[in-house]
Design a protein around this motif. Sequence first.
Motif, PDB file in Angstrom:
ATOM      1  N   ASN A  13      15.567  24.085   5.725  1.00  0.00           N
ATOM      2  CA  ASN A  13      15.298  25.514   5.853  1.00  0.00           C
ATOM      3  C   ASN A  13      14.348  26.003   4.763  1.00  0.00           C
ATOM      4  OD1 ASN A  13      16.614  27.897   7.550  1.00  0.00           O
ATOM      5  ND2 ASN A  13      16.206  28.672   5.501  1.00  0.00           N
ATOM      6  N   SER A  14      14.597  25.586   3.520  1.00  0.00           N
ATOM      7  CA  SER A  14      13.760  26.034   2.401  1.00  0.00           C
ATOM      8  C   SER A  14      12.350  25.466   2.505  1.00  0.00           C
ATOM      9  CB  SER A  14      14.390  25.603   1.073  1.00  0.00           C
ATOM     10  OG  SER A  14      15.701  26.092   0.958  1.00  0.00           O
ATOM     11  N   ALA A  15      12.249  24.167   2.816  1.00  0.00           N
ATOM     12  CA  ALA A  15      10.932  23.539   2.914  1.00  0.00           C
ATOM     13  C   ALA A  15      10.108  24.159   4.032  1.00  0.00           C
ATOM     14  CB  ALA A  15      11.089  22.034   3.135  1.00  0.00           C
ATOM     15  N   THR A  16      10.738  24.415   5.170  1.00  0.00           N
ATOM     16  CA  THR A  16      10.028  24.985   6.314  1.00  0.00           C
ATOM     17  C   THR A  16       9.594  26.424   6.033  1.00  0.00           C
ATOM     18  OG1 THR A  16      11.327  23.595   7.798  1.00  0.00           O
ATOM     19  CG2 THR A  16      10.169  25.458   8.783  1.00  0.00           C
ATOM     20  N   ALA A  17      10.466  27.201   5.414  1.00  0.00           N
ATOM     21  CA  ALA A  17      10.144  28.604   5.144  1.00  0.00           C
ATOM     22  C   ALA A  17       9.004  28.753   4.146  1.00  0.00           C
ATOM     23  CB  ALA A  17      11.382  29.332   4.634  1.00  0.00           C
ATOM     24  N   MET A  18       8.985  27.934   3.092  1.00  0.00           N
ATOM     25  CA  MET A  18       8.058  28.130   1.978  1.00  0.00           C
ATOM     26  C   MET A  18       6.789  27.281   2.060  1.00  0.00           C
ATOM     27  SD  MET A  18       9.594  30.431   0.106  1.00  0.00           S
ATOM     28  CE  MET A  18       8.702  30.340  -1.452  1.00  0.00           C
ATOM     29  N   ARG A  19       6.709  26.341   2.998  1.00  0.00           N
ATOM     30  CA  ARG A  19       5.627  25.364   2.986  1.00  0.00           C
ATOM     31  C   ARG A  19       4.238  25.992   3.069  1.00  0.00           C
ATOM     32  NH1 ARG A  19       6.245  20.080   3.683  1.00  0.00           N
ATOM     33  NH2 ARG A  19       8.158  20.242   4.919  1.00  0.00           N
ATOM     34  N   ASP A  20       4.068  27.030   3.870  1.00  0.00           N
ATOM     35  CA  ASP A  20       2.748  27.612   4.091  1.00  0.00           C
ATOM     36  C   ASP A  20       2.532  28.949   3.378  1.00  0.00           C
ATOM     37  OD1 ASP A  20       1.846  25.516   5.743  1.00  0.00           O
ATOM     38  OD2 ASP A  20       2.912  26.365   7.460  1.00  0.00           O
ATOM     39  N   VAL A  21       3.382  29.276   2.401  1.00  0.00           N
ATOM     40  CA  VAL A  21       3.219  30.529   1.655  1.00  0.00           C
ATOM     41  C   VAL A  21       2.062  30.399   0.671  1.00  0.00           C
ATOM     42  CG1 VAL A  21       4.310  32.082  -0.011  1.00  0.00           C
ATOM     43  CG2 VAL A  21       5.638  31.173   1.899  1.00  0.00           C
ATOM     44  N   ASP A  22       1.204  31.421   0.611  1.00  0.00           N
ATOM     45  CA  ASP A  22       0.095  31.441  -0.344  1.00  0.00           C
ATOM     46  C   ASP A  22       0.647  31.351  -1.765  1.00  0.00           C
ATOM     47  OD1 ASP A  22      -2.016  32.319  -2.106  1.00  0.00           O
ATOM     48  OD2 ASP A  22      -3.016  33.190  -0.366  1.00  0.00           O
ATOM     49  N   ILE A  23       0.046  30.525  -2.597  1.00  0.00           N
ATOM     50  CA  ILE A  23       0.541  30.306  -3.952  1.00  0.00           C
ATOM     51  C   ILE A  23       0.584  31.605  -4.758  1.00  0.00           C
ATOM     52  CG2 ILE A  23      -1.654  29.810  -5.116  1.00  0.00           C
ATOM     53  CD1 ILE A  23       1.583  27.801  -5.499  1.00  0.00           C
ATOM     54  N   ALA A  24      -0.308  32.533  -4.480  1.00  0.00           N
ATOM     55  CA  ALA A  24      -0.335  33.798  -5.210  1.00  0.00           C
ATOM     56  C   ALA A  24       0.872  34.672  -4.877  1.00  0.00           C
ATOM     57  CB  ALA A  24      -1.618  34.568  -4.903  1.00  0.00           C
ATOM     58  N   HIS A  25       1.497  34.394  -3.736  1.00  0.00           N
ATOM     59  CA  HIS A  25       2.661  35.180  -3.308  1.00  0.00           C
ATOM     60  C   HIS A  25       3.959  34.392  -3.445  1.00  0.00           C
ATOM     61  CE1 HIS A  25      -0.385  37.353  -0.484  1.00  0.00           C
ATOM     62  NE2 HIS A  25      -0.372  37.889  -1.692  1.00  0.00           N
ATOM     63  N   MET A  26       3.910  33.257  -4.132  1.00  0.00           N
ATOM     64  CA  MET A  26       5.077  32.378  -4.183  1.00  0.00           C
ATOM     65  C   MET A  26       6.284  33.061  -4.828  1.00  0.00           C
ATOM     66  SD  MET A  26       5.760  29.399  -3.007  1.00  0.00           S
ATOM     67  CE  MET A  26       4.201  28.524  -2.890  1.00  0.00           C
ATOM     68  N   GLY A  27       6.054  33.772  -5.918  1.00  0.00           N
ATOM     69  CA  GLY A  27       7.161  34.453  -6.580  1.00  0.00           C
ATOM     70  C   GLY A  27       7.763  35.532  -5.707  1.00  0.00           C
ATOM     71  N   ALA A  28       6.899  36.335  -5.084  1.00  0.00           N
ATOM     72  CA  ALA A  28       7.380  37.397  -4.201  1.00  0.00           C
ATOM     73  C   ALA A  28       8.117  36.815  -3.007  1.00  0.00           C
ATOM     74  CB  ALA A  28       6.208  38.258  -3.732  1.00  0.00           C
TER      75      ALA A  28
END
Length: 477
Positions: free
Chosen positions: A388-403
Amino acid sequence: MTSPMDNSASTVLPKPQAWRALAALCLGFFMILVDQTIIAVATPALQRELGASLNQVVWVTSIYLLCIVVPLFFTGRLGDRFGQRTVYQVGIAVFTLAAVAGAFAPSIEVLIATRAVQGLGAAILTPQTMSVINRVFAREHRGAALGVWGAVGSVASLVGPVLGGFIVGTVGWQGIFLLHVPVGITALILAGLWVPRLPTYARRIDAPSVAVSILGMTALVFAIQQGPEFGWPAWSVALLLSGLVLIALFIRLQATATRRGSEPLVPLEIFRNRNYSIGTFSIAMMGFTVSSMMLPIMVWLQEGRGLTSGQAGLMMVPMAVVAMIGSPIVGPLADRYHPRIMSMIGFGTVTGALLLAWAIMRIDAPVTLFLLPIALFGLGSAFVWAPNSATAMRDVDIAHMGAASGVYNTTRQTGAVLGAAAVGAAMQVGAEQLGVVDGMANALLLPSLALFLGFLSVAFFRRTSPSPPVAGERARG
């Protein structure tokens, strides 16, 4: 100015260094998740030694969850602004100092206050863990890393009752809080040694968004926690509606932040990613369950079946062992197989496990039979956390990773708050109307329903390639 995606490649560490950073982060993550469930086994001891009511003991957990979830939108963005390592260390320090104060609390009211501060510390450090993992590991290795992170999450949530039962039975409930001191100090030192300083992207925190998010989440969560307890009086309904209005205003502020010369706490574009949106919802369903299932189970085992706190804690051992073994195995598979398959296996298994537990609790079956659904839940958990975590976060822009990490953890903790409130209310009503045995059993139907909704949602996951989007990231991985 360098683009965020270009900078993402420069933050990827050689694998040995990345794994050391993960170890330091997982130690703090383990500590705060253990704290969410370890307190459940101490319920009878707190009632007896501090003269607390059942509602007050429920608040020991509820205030902790409240103070985690309320500031998460804000604390997730703090890492982007001031650096994940620094913010993580601040969170560890706040959490550990509050734990010391809780160990010496002279009354249930003081204990509840220290738990609020602990929740704030947990809210500060939680989003930083996932954010750093997704920045220091190459894209094609994040499934394996999140498998370990998921193992820590599932094992920590499940090992709490086991460890708590032993500590309460030998040292007393105070030992539950003193346990955090050596762990917190070690996590603080290792973070300074092994977690790197990473480039920051957020230039300015939007103050109106911070204020509105805190007010809105406080109103919303407090109404959800206390409304069922008092039969939804007018003030609780008004508070709930006010919270919903403020959350709507918060979303509006996020859409207009750039025009106002600020940066949104939650960039709304992250929800254009279908897998991220599904992942945040499904992890909320898992949070609903993990935070709520242990209390009725522990009350049933101790008051319904006559087990001691230590014996009740030992009943959870199969769950922790199976999850600990399974999660690191499942994690790398999240980089190879369709996330829909992995997640549906996970949510389907945990749903079935809770329904089996409900059936066993309703009949006069040998208590040892309860070990079967407990082990099954551990197996299913292994298939939930990492995929679940890998699938949700895999394509998130690095600049928005914290958000994005902040939102992901906010939904998980919001689910936890809803679960604690809903199941706590169901326990009290069920115990009054049906007795302890049937009342505690029926309280498990609510988290079972939540898990089934999670099962339905992950069926819509899309397959994404684990290969990195830029050549530089693969070369450095």
